[in-house]
Design a protein around this motif. Sequence first.
Motif, mmCIF file in Angstrom:
data_model
loop_
_atom_site.group_PDB
_atom_site.id
_atom_site.type_symbol
_atom_site.label_atom_id
_atom_site.label_comp_id
_atom_site.label_asym_id
_atom_site.label_seq_id
_atom_site.Cartn_x
_atom_site.Cartn_y
_atom_site.Cartn_z
ATOM 1 N N LEU A 137 0.820 -1.210 0.000
ATOM 2 C CA LEU A 137 0.000 0.000 0.000
ATOM 3 C C LEU A 137 0.855 1.263 0.000
ATOM 4 O O LEU A 137 0.554 2.247 -0.695
ATOM 5 N N LEU A 138 1.948 1.239 0.761
ATOM 6 C CA LEU A 138 2.834 2.406 0.793
ATOM 7 C C LEU A 138 3.499 2.619 -0.563
ATOM 8 O O LEU A 138 3.637 3.760 -1.025
ATOM 9 N N MET A 139 3.919 1.512 -1.215
ATOM 10 C CA MET A 139 4.513 1.638 -2.541
ATOM 11 C C MET A 139 3.494 2.190 -3.536
ATOM 12 O O MET A 139 3.819 3.043 -4.367
ATOM 13 N N ALA A 140 2.254 1.701 -3.433
ATOM 14 C CA ALA A 140 1.218 2.217 -4.334
ATOM 15 C C ALA A 140 0.956 3.691 -4.077
ATOM 16 O O ALA A 140 0.778 4.489 -5.010
ATOM 17 N N ASN A 141 0.964 4.087 -2.794
ATOM 18 C CA ASN A 141 0.754 5.496 -2.457
ATOM 19 C C ASN A 141 1.876 6.363 -2.991
ATOM 20 O O ASN A 141 1.634 7.441 -3.556
ATOM 21 N N ARG A 142 3.122 5.896 -2.847
ATOM 22 C CA ARG A 142 4.239 6.658 -3.387
ATOM 23 C C ARG A 142 4.152 6.748 -4.913
ATOM 24 O O ARG A 142 4.450 7.786 -5.503
ATOM 25 N N GLY A 143 3.753 5.617 -5.551
ATOM 26 C CA GLY A 143 3.604 5.658 -7.003
ATOM 27 C C GLY A 143 2.555 6.662 -7.452
ATOM 28 O O GLY A 143 2.748 7.380 -8.436
ATOM 29 N N LEU A 144 1.441 6.720 -6.717
ATOM 30 C CA LEU A 144 0.402 7.691 -7.054
ATOM 31 C C LEU A 144 0.902 9.122 -6.867
ATOM 32 O O LEU A 144 0.623 10.008 -7.689
ATOM 33 N N ASN A 145 1.646 9.349 -5.777
ATOM 34 C CA ASN A 145 2.187 10.701 -5.559
ATOM 35 C C ASN A 145 3.169 11.095 -6.649
ATOM 36 O O ASN A 145 3.141 12.220 -7.156
ATOM 37 N N THR B 25 1.271 11.881 -9.745
ATOM 38 C CA THR B 25 0.657 13.205 -9.667
ATOM 39 C C THR B 25 1.662 14.291 -10.018
ATOM 40 O O THR B 25 1.343 15.237 -10.754
ATOM 41 N N GLU B 26 2.901 14.147 -9.527
ATOM 42 C CA GLU B 26 3.928 15.141 -9.853
ATOM 43 C C GLU B 26 4.261 15.113 -11.345
ATOM 44 O O GLU B 26 4.443 16.172 -11.967
ATOM 45 N N VAL B 27 4.356 13.907 -11.921
ATOM 46 C CA VAL B 27 4.666 13.805 -13.356
ATOM 47 C C VAL B 27 3.565 14.448 -14.188
ATOM 48 O O VAL B 27 3.826 15.185 -15.157
ATOM 49 N N ILE B 28 2.311 14.195 -13.811
ATOM 50 C CA ILE B 28 1.188 14.783 -14.557
ATOM 51 C C ILE B 28 1.204 16.303 -14.433
ATOM 52 O O ILE B 28 0.957 17.028 -15.408
ATOM 53 N N ALA B 29 1.500 16.798 -13.225
ATOM 54 C CA ALA B 29 1.549 18.250 -13.041
ATOM 55 C C ALA B 29 2.657 18.880 -13.883
ATOM 56 O O ALA B 29 2.457 19.929 -14.515
ATOM 57 N N ASN B 30 3.831 18.233 -13.918
ATOM 58 C CA ASN B 30 4.932 18.767 -14.731
ATOM 59 C C ASN B 30 4.599 18.722 -16.221
ATOM 60 O O ASN B 30 4.904 19.656 -16.975
ATOM 61 N N GLU B 31 3.969 17.628 -16.651
ATOM 62 C CA GLU B 31 3.605 17.518 -18.070
ATOM 63 C C GLU B 31 2.553 18.559 -18.445
ATOM 64 O O GLU B 31 2.594 19.150 -19.535
ATOM 65 N N ARG B 32 1.631 18.789 -17.561
ATOM 66 C CA ARG B 32 0.611 19.804 -17.821
ATOM 67 C C ARG B 32 1.239 21.192 -17.923
ATOM 68 O O ARG B 32 0.876 21.993 -18.798
ATOM 69 N N LYS B 33 2.199 21.459 -17.046
ATOM 70 C CA LYS B 33 2.889 22.751 -17.095
ATOM 71 C C LYS B 33 3.649 22.907 -18.404
ATOM 72 O O LYS B 33 3.651 23.977 -19.026
ATOM 73 N N ARG B 34 4.297 21.805 -18.851
ATOM 74 C CA ARG B 34 5.042 21.875 -20.115
ATOM 75 C C ARG B 34 4.107 22.106 -21.290
ATOM 76 O O ARG B 34 4.407 22.899 -22.199
ATOM 77 N N LEU B 35 2.947 21.439 -21.292
ATOM 78 C CA LEU B 35 1.986 21.635 -22.380
ATOM 79 C C LEU B 35 1.426 23.061 -22.376
ATOM 80 O O LEU B 35 1.195 23.640 -23.449
#
Length: 337
Positions: free
Chosen positions: A267-275, A278-288
Amino acid sequence: MDLTATQNWLRQVLTSYTHQDRVARDVETTLRNFPTLTPKMDRYTTDDGHTQIMLCLHGTVPISFRSSTYHIPVAIWLPANYPSSPPISFVTPTAQMLVRPSKFVDVSGKIYHPYLAYWDTRSEKSTATELVAIMQQIFSIEPPVYQKPDTSLQPQPQNPSSSPSTSQHRALNAISSPVTRAVSSGTSTPTLQSSTAFGTAGINQANGFRAYTRSPIPTEAAQSEPMPPALPTKPGKVLSLRNAVCDKLSLRLQQFNKQMSGEMDALLMANRGLNQGTEVIANERKRLEEIENQLRTNISILTDKNKELTDQLEQIHNEPDVDVDTLICGINDVDSQ
């Protein structure tokens, strides 16, 4: 809760902490995920009697138990060298509650868990937010508090002829009193239940854990069935049976702890993966968004150039026609030479 005001307040009160930025970041994340908690600076007294001012996250943690939502009061103290040292967590029952001791909570309400025991081995990755999430999971399986018995009710006189099974049934009812509903709100998590002769087994769909609760023994059945006769006392055999039972329980407990540790790590690994996602999506959105702004700028430049070319073409078309012979041949004899 106003996170901006909380951030300004944290900058003022965290002067004695070694890792101020890390503490502020973890506290803000915890308050964002669990808005029922509130930070405060208060005096903490250690077991040896020493006191120190520490940051405390106090409030309630919402859980789902038996198809109902409850709020468990807790207090989480962050040491001055957090995250090098783990938080000190307690269940803080109200005046109408009592602590229910378990393998994760002692009689004083202090919380123990493998996540805290192995905090030092991964202090950089462990956070207070994950600790509260684990507390929410284990409390949903076994609530750490229950309602205090009502002392206003006068005890009923017992009939001397009543059977021992009736007294045992009353004791079971007193022990298995439900957890106190501190504040009930929201829609409870759906739970699948199946009844057996010994209790109710349920699977909480949100937390993914299996919970087992003991059903009350019917009074009529307890009174009608006679108690089994007492077995002859054999100290040696009783001692060997007790040791065998203890060994078996210890083995089962080790297996359960290992299974729970594996599930919590997953569960902790899944939580870290989700976090991280989220950061990758935010960075990609900023780049777009930056690309979109650049394209808008280029379109504006091309529109201006197109307009400039159109104006020049109109200017050329508006000029008078010139005779070719006049350009080739001079108008007078001097130009023709």
